[in-house]
Design a protein around this motif. Sequence first.
Motif, PDB file in Angstrom:
ATOM      1  N   SER A   9       1.561  -1.181   7.155  1.00 23.43           N
ATOM      2  CA  SER A   9       1.053  -0.815   8.470  1.00 23.43           C
ATOM      3  C   SER A   9      -0.297  -0.136   8.298  1.00 23.43           C
ATOM      4  CB  SER A   9       2.037   0.118   9.193  1.00 23.43           C
ATOM      5  OG  SER A   9       2.225   1.300   8.453  1.00 23.43           O
ATOM      6  N   ILE A  10      -0.949   0.102   9.407  1.00 24.73           N
ATOM      7  CA  ILE A  10      -2.234   0.790   9.365  1.00 24.73           C
ATOM      8  C   ILE A  10      -2.183   1.973  10.323  1.00 24.73           C
ATOM      9  CG2 ILE A  10      -3.540  -1.234   8.620  1.00 24.73           C
ATOM     10  CD1 ILE A  10      -4.488  -1.634  11.454  1.00 24.73           C
ATOM     11  N   ARG A  11      -2.985   3.015  10.004  1.00 22.98           N
ATOM     12  CA  ARG A  11      -3.022   4.213  10.837  1.00 22.98           C
ATOM     13  C   ARG A  11      -4.390   4.866  10.675  1.00 22.98           C
ATOM     14  NH1 ARG A  11       0.954   7.390  13.024  1.00 22.98           N
ATOM     15  NH2 ARG A  11       2.573   6.308  11.871  1.00 22.98           N
TER      16      ARG A  11
ATOM     17  N   TYR B 218       4.138   5.149   1.530  1.00 22.60           N
ATOM     18  CA  TYR B 218       3.037   5.300   0.578  1.00 22.60           C
ATOM     19  C   TYR B 218       1.722   5.208   1.339  1.00 22.60           C
ATOM     20  CZ  TYR B 218       0.673   4.640  -3.943  1.00 22.60           C
ATOM     21  OH  TYR B 218      -0.119   4.771  -5.055  1.00 22.60           O
ATOM     22  N   ARG B 219       1.035   6.352   1.491  1.00 22.38           N
ATOM     23  CA  ARG B 219      -0.198   6.423   2.294  1.00 22.38           C
ATOM     24  C   ARG B 219      -1.431   6.251   1.416  1.00 22.38           C
ATOM     25  NH1 ARG B 219      -0.498   8.577   7.333  1.00 22.38           N
ATOM     26  NH2 ARG B 219      -2.347   9.788   6.791  1.00 22.38           N
ATOM     27  N   VAL B 220      -2.278   5.282   1.811  1.00 20.32           N
ATOM     28  CA  VAL B 220      -3.451   4.931   1.010  1.00 20.32           C
ATOM     29  C   VAL B 220      -4.693   4.920   1.901  1.00 20.32           C
ATOM     30  CG1 VAL B 220      -4.481   3.199  -0.491  1.00 20.32           C
ATOM     31  CG2 VAL B 220      -1.995   3.460  -0.432  1.00 20.32           C
ATOM     32  N   LEU B 221      -5.664   5.765   1.576  1.00 16.71           N
ATOM     33  CA  LEU B 221      -6.942   5.741   2.277  1.00 16.71           C
ATOM     34  C   LEU B 221      -7.737   4.549   1.772  1.00 16.71           C
ATOM     35  CD1 LEU B 221      -8.970   7.070   4.227  1.00 16.71           C
ATOM     36  CD2 LEU B 221      -9.797   8.421   2.271  1.00 16.71           C
ATOM     37  N   VAL B 222      -8.206   3.694   2.684  1.00 14.28           N
ATOM     38  CA  VAL B 222      -8.910   2.469   2.297  1.00 14.28           C
ATOM     39  C   VAL B 222     -10.363   2.465   2.774  1.00 14.28           C
ATOM     40  CG1 VAL B 222      -6.825   1.084   2.031  1.00 14.28           C
ATOM     41  CG2 VAL B 222      -7.959   1.175   4.264  1.00 14.28           C
ATOM     42  N   ASP B 223     -10.942   3.647   2.886  1.00 12.68           N
ATOM     43  CA  ASP B 223     -12.358   3.804   3.228  1.00 12.68           C
ATOM     44  C   ASP B 223     -13.142   4.161   1.976  1.00 12.68           C
ATOM     45  OD1 ASP B 223     -12.084   3.332   5.930  1.00 12.68           O
ATOM     46  OD2 ASP B 223     -12.067   5.439   6.494  1.00 12.68           O
TER      47      ASP B 223
ATOM     48  N   VAL C 286      -4.669   3.771   5.539  1.00 13.03           N
ATOM     49  CA  VAL C 286      -5.306   4.776   6.385  1.00 13.03           C
ATOM     50  C   VAL C 286      -6.804   4.505   6.427  1.00 13.03           C
ATOM     51  CG1 VAL C 286      -5.681   7.254   6.708  1.00 13.03           C
ATOM     52  CG2 VAL C 286      -3.513   6.436   5.739  1.00 13.03           C
ATOM     53  N   TYR C 287      -7.377   4.537   7.626  1.00 10.37           N
ATOM     54  CA  TYR C 287      -8.808   4.265   7.808  1.00 10.37           C
ATOM     55  C   TYR C 287      -9.394   5.247   8.811  1.00 10.37           C
ATOM     56  CZ  TYR C 287      -7.447   2.257  12.244  1.00 10.37           C
ATOM     57  OH  TYR C 287      -6.946   2.098  13.508  1.00 10.37           O
ATOM     58  N   GLY C 288     -10.702   5.429   8.781  1.00  9.71           N
ATOM     59  CA  GLY C 288     -11.341   6.406   9.651  1.00  9.71           C
ATOM     60  C   GLY C 288     -12.010   5.855  10.889  1.00  9.71           C
TER      61      GLY C 288
END
Length: 128
Positions: free
Chosen positions: A12-14, A26-31, A104-106
């Motif tokens: 999913s994305i958030r 499992y939370r992954v920042l992709v920025d 996770v994206y900004g």
Amino acid sequence: MSNLGNKHSMISIRRAYEDPSEDDGYRVLVDRLWPRGRSKESLKLDHWARELAPTDELRKWFAHDPQHWEVFKQRYRSELTEVEKLRQMQLLLVNAAGRPITLVYGAKDEQHNQAVVLREVMSKLHLR
């Protein structure tokens, strides 16, 4: 959200500006850049995969302009076919160990951002 079957993770994305959920897994920042005004504690990340973010050149060209969306998706998908990026995506899937993965994206735009494309690519990769 993509359901990937038995032992497969859901992806999913958030937005980074939304509160984390217990269901995120499992939370992954992709920025490539850290989200402004957010602390490590508030994001509750398991990993920062800046190497999976679009290149600076592509990110700056796109500038989150919806008119560039279709071309951005093509170019970003092309970047994600690089061997090292494929390895990084596989590693994320392995490290999640069957837990859901939240990319996770900004960006403010919830429909036109790299996490949307990355989720699609990772879901297909995971089904192989």
